[in-house]
Every structure is written in structure tokens, then in C-alpha cells.
Scaffold this active site. Structure first.
Site, short mmCIF file in Angstrom:
data_model
loop_
_atom_site.label_atom_id
_atom_site.label_comp_id
_atom_site.label_asym_id
_atom_site.label_seq_id
_atom_site.Cartn_x
_atom_site.Cartn_y
_atom_site.Cartn_z
N SER A 29 0.84 -1.19 0.00
CA SER A 29 0.00 0.00 0.00
C SER A 29 0.88 1.24 0.00
CB SER A 29 -0.89 0.01 1.24
OG SER A 29 -0.11 0.32 2.37
N LYS A 30 0.21 2.37 -0.20
CA LYS A 30 0.92 3.64 -0.25
C LYS A 30 1.79 3.83 0.98
CE LYS A 30 -2.62 6.13 -2.41
NZ LYS A 30 -3.55 7.21 -2.44
N ARG A 31 1.23 3.42 2.11
CA ARG A 31 1.96 3.62 3.36
C ARG A 31 3.24 2.81 3.42
NH1 ARG A 31 -1.72 1.58 6.64
NH2 ARG A 31 -3.42 1.95 5.22
N ARG A 32 3.31 1.75 2.60
CA ARG A 32 4.50 0.91 2.63
C ARG A 32 5.40 1.19 1.44
NH1 ARG A 32 0.52 -1.98 4.64
NH2 ARG A 32 0.86 -2.77 6.73
#
Ligand code: GLU
Length: 483
Positions: free
Chosen positions: A261-264
Site C-alpha cells: 500500500s501507499k503507506r509501505r
């Protein structure tokens, strides 16, 4: 109802991204599978922009998606088709369905639906729409609907079959069955007249003659609705249906085992372009994240097209492995022509404010350095020294430019300065160095690292004669001047 498999016919696939962000790696992978499957069968690949989420869709995202697809080289044969330009068509199908009793207007307000769900929860039931506005049918022949309330703009719901189950033979997961009791009468048209995803996707896949749908497995629960709608629309229009085959690919996991995901970290295709990856390497790596051809890890796009027949798709999620991607990229980097790499390095350097048009020099440099690089960013790290002043680190100077070596460096400078003695090319420089070693009683492992540190700030480089030949003679002389 059991869904028959599609007989051999002109294969038509599509990718249907929503322009609510950049092109995600997972979508790039399903685009690749859809594209490769169409190419394998000599079919067509359609690009459709699913922009019905009006609040979140942006033109910027559309452009990013188109740019990513173009960079990857996944050319579409038709499209881009924009759903928001097809509203009239969706409205016509909605009217057809309503006329046939296969869809209906629902006037329930959000407050009423909240109360309905609360009561269902209190009874320990699943929160499904209770079909309060569904007209009388064979099952409830005497049902009477209230008068539509004044001033309430209705939505339109699909009259999903109440009984039975939907079964399809998924290209990735095998047979899947979901009971109709698990799903309710989905909203297909919002109060503002914009269709919902599950409805628009069916009208489009049908109109565009799509035969195979590859997508992420987050859509598995949508598929029964879609299959029911395929049958309903086919029945309402009297055309009958030829259902597509569906293939739901597992999510890609991040290197921490959770969904990418974006956060990763970077999950957009263009982020990898900027980070110096080659499109063919991205496709090679993405392909292997959910599909295999024996033990082959490194292959070209042509090979993938030849091999990709819809079999050997992985059922379980794969993990994103940056080290493996770098390895795959390094392989494709070595295969790439020096002229192409020169252009890519030139772009990389430009992002650092280092501007050059000397692509001939960059091509020679690429030939020399590419063996040691995984990305064009690393390649640009090497090439940068050809255009900006180099400041050798003190520690390297102390370690390599020792008093024992200094006479040799001075002698070398003298030889290199004389164009009559040293032609400025690799053999000329090699001969000069050899002569200096003999003259000063030095060994190559003493002289070469000292020269490297002075000229390019690093003690380890490809062969020193080839390295020096990349620089202008006066630049090398100036670097050796410091001794
Ligand atoms: N717009 C949907 C998505 O981006 C498309 C899903 C599908 O391929 O049907 O997830």
C-alpha cells in the site's frame, strides 16, 4: 446457475483503472496479464477509465495512468473509453431493466436504511437491503408498494435473484460459488444519475465484447452481482449472453507480509520509472508475482506473450521483493543498448541539474559501467563525474595517494600531458601506465587506485585505462596536478 466457459472466439480483454490515484503496481500486473493474454491469442486489449467516482476522479490521475501504461509499453487497441461519456447508454439499460421488472426505483432514505440495518443487527442478522421497494414478483405476487414519497429522489436497484447461487470457474482460483442469499439488491444508479461500478462494468464489458476479465481478488465478491446482471441485461435486451471468463489475482504483499500500500513505500509505476527501473524489467518482475513458466525468472516480453495462455496463475499472494526486482532490472540493464541507456542516464542527470547533450560519451560510459549497476540511477551516479568537479574524499586520498605512489603519479601526468607520446585512447593510456610502472618500480595495484581516487573520487572502478579515456585529457591532468 453455472456459468459455462467461453468458447474459442476473438479474445478481448481490458484494463479498467479508476482515476482516483496513480497506476498501482497491482493494476499494472493485471494490465500486463490482460494485455499478454490478448496478444497471445491475437486478440484486442481495451483501456477503459472508470471515472464514475466523480468526487475522487481527477484528470491528473487519468494522465498519470496513461503515462504509466505508455511507459510500460502495454499499448491498447481501443480506448481510452471514459465511463462518464457513456451515461446515456447506462440510463437506457436501466430503463430496459426497469421495464422488464429486473430493476426498480427505491425511495428509502438514508435514515430509513440506517434504522433497517440497526434492527437487523439487533436481531443478529446480516445487514442486507430488505427489498422494501422491490415490486411484486412471482414470489410475492400480492405485494403492494406505497406511493413514492414526494421530494425523494430515488436510486435504482437491481432485482437480484433471491434463491440459488452463482458459480463460475475462475481462471486463477478454480470454481467459486456464492449464494444469492448472501447478496442483496444492489444500487445500480445513484440519485444523481451516475451508475455504480458493478453496473457500469457489466454494461461496458458486454458492449465492448470482453471475453476475459483479469482483476484483483478484492473483486471476487462483486462477481456474482455482475454475473446476475449479465444475465438480466442479456435477457432484457433479448441478445442473450456470452459471459466472460474471470480471473481474480491475489493481492501483492509488501516485504512486511501486509498488503502493498501507499503507506509501505512506492507502489506507483512511475515511482519505479523515476528510481531507474526499465519497463521490461518491471513487466518481467510483475509477471512472476502471480504467474510462472517453469523455473524461468528472466524473460523478455516477447517470450511472455508466447507463454502466457492463462494457465499457471498463482492462487496465493506473492511478496514484493525489492532485492529481486533490482536483480531482474540489472539483467535487463545489461541487455539494453548503450545508446538507449545514454538517453535514460541523460534524463536522470537532468533531474539533478546536470545537463549534457553528449550522448556519445554517455553511451561509452554506459558500456563501461552498466555491468556494476542495478538501475539507471546507479548508472547516473557513475556518469555524473564526467560532468561535475570531483572532490576525492580525504580518507581515500590518505589511503591510496601515498608518498610511495606520488612519484609515479607525477611521471604519469608528464606522459599523459604529451600528446605525441600518449594518444588519448584506452591503449595509449594503458601503454603510458605500463611505462610508468617500469620506470618507478611500482605495481598496478599501487598506481591504479591512486589514479582512480584522484580522477573520480573512488578507488574501485572498471579498468583504469578505459575510465580515464572517458574524460577529457585536460581534466585528468588537472586531477593529477594535486600531487
Ligand atoms: N475500476 C475497477 C478497479 O480499479 C476495475 C475492476 C475491474 O477490473 O472490474 O478496481
Amino acid at each position: 446457475m453455472t456459468v459455462p466457459s467461453t468458447p474459442a472466439s476473438a479474445v478481448r480483454t481490458r484494463i479498467a483503472p479508476s482515476p482516483t490515484g496513480f497506476l498501482h503496481l497491482g493494476t499494472a500486473r493485471t494490465a500486463l496479464y490482460s494485455w499478454a493474454y490478448a496478444r497471445h491469442h491475437g486478440g484486442s486489449f481495451v483501456l477503459r477509465i472508470e471515472d464514475t467516482d466523480v468526487a475522487r476522479s481527477t484528470q491528473e490521475s487519468v494522465e498519470q495512468i496513461l503515462e504509466s501504461m505508455q511507459w510500460l509499453g502495454l499499448a491498447h487497441d481501443e480506448g481510452p473509453i471514459y465511463q462518464m461519456q457513456r451515461l446515456a447508454r447506462y440510463h437506457a439499460v436501466v430503463e430496459q431493466l426497469i421495464a422488464q421488472g429486473l430493476a426498480y426505483r427505491c425511495y428509502a432514505t438514508p435514515e430509513e436504511l440506517d434504522a433497517m440495518r440497526e434492527a437487523q443487527r439487533a436481531r443478529g442478522e446480516k445487514t442486507l437491503y430488505d427489498r422494501r421497494w422491490r415490486p411484486a414478483d412471482a414470489e410475492h405476487p400480492h405485494k403492494r408498494l406505497p406511493e413514492p414519497p414526494a421530494g425523494v429522489q430515488p436510486v435504482v436497484r437491481f432485482a437480484n435473484p433471491v434463491d440459488g447461487a452463482v458459480t463460475w470457474d475462475d481462471l486463477v482460483k478454480g470454481p467459486i460459488t456464492i449464494r444469492n442469499a448472501e447478496i442483496d439488491d444492489l444500487i445500480i444508479l445513484r440519485t444523481d444519475g451516475v451508475p455504480t461500478y458493478n453496473f457500469a462494468v457489466v454494461v461496458d464489458d458486454m458492449d465492448m465484447g470482453i471475453t476475459h476479465v483479469f482483476r484483483g481478488d478484492e473483486h471476487i465478491n462483486n462477481t456474482p452481482w455482475q454475473i446476475n446482471m449479465w444475465h438480466a441485461i442479456g435477457a432484457a435486451s433479448g441478445t442473450g449472453v456470452q459471459l466472460p471468463r474471470f480471473g481474480h489475482c491475489p493481492v501483492i504483499l509488501g516485504d512486511d507480509g501486509a498488503k502493498l500500500s501507499k503507506r509501505r513505500g512506492a507502489v506507483s509505476v512511475t515511482a519505479y520509472k523515476d528510481a531507474g527501473y526499465l519497463p521490461e524489467a518491471m513487466l518481467n518482475y510483475l509477471a512472476r508475482l502471480g504467474w510462472s513458466h517453469g523455473d524461468d525468472e528472466l524473460f523478455s516480453l516477447e517470450q511472455m506473450v508466447a507463454w502466457f495462455d492463462g494457465s499457471h496463475l498463482a492462487r496465493s499472494p506473492a511478496q514484493w521483493d525489492p532485492a529481486k526486482l533490482a536483480w531482474v532490472n540489472a539483467h535487463h540493464l545489461k541487455q539494453a543498448s548503450d545508446e538507449r541507456l545514454a538517453g535514460l542516464v541523460r534524463e536522470q542527470l537532468a533531474t539533478r541539474g546536470v545537463l549534457t547533450d553528449d550522448t556519445a560519451l554517455l553511451a561509452r560510459a554506459a558500456a563501461l559501467f552498466k555491468e556494476r549497476c542495478s538501475t539507471t540511477v546507479e548508472l547516473a551516479d557513475w556518469c555524473e563525474m564526467l560532468f561535475v568537479p570531483v572532490a576525492p574524499p580525504e580518507a581515500e586520498l590518505a589511503a591510496h595517494v601515498t608518498d610511495a605512489v606520488k612519484p609515479g603519479l607525477r611521471a604519469l601526468r608528464e606522459r599523459l600531458a604529451d600528446a605525441a607520446v600518449t594518444p588519448w585512447d584506452k591503449p595509449g593510456i594503458a601503454a603510458a601506465m605500463k611505462a610508468v610502472l617500469a620506470e618507478c618500480g611500482l605495481k598496478m595495484p599501487q598506481l591504479a587506485p591512486a589514479v582512480r581516487v584522484l580522477v573520480c573520487g573512488r578507488s574501485q572502478t572498471p579498468s583504469v585505462d578505459a575510465l580515464l579515456a572517458l574524460f577529457a585529457r585536460d581534466k585528468v591532468l588537472a586531477a593529477l596536478q594535486h600531487v
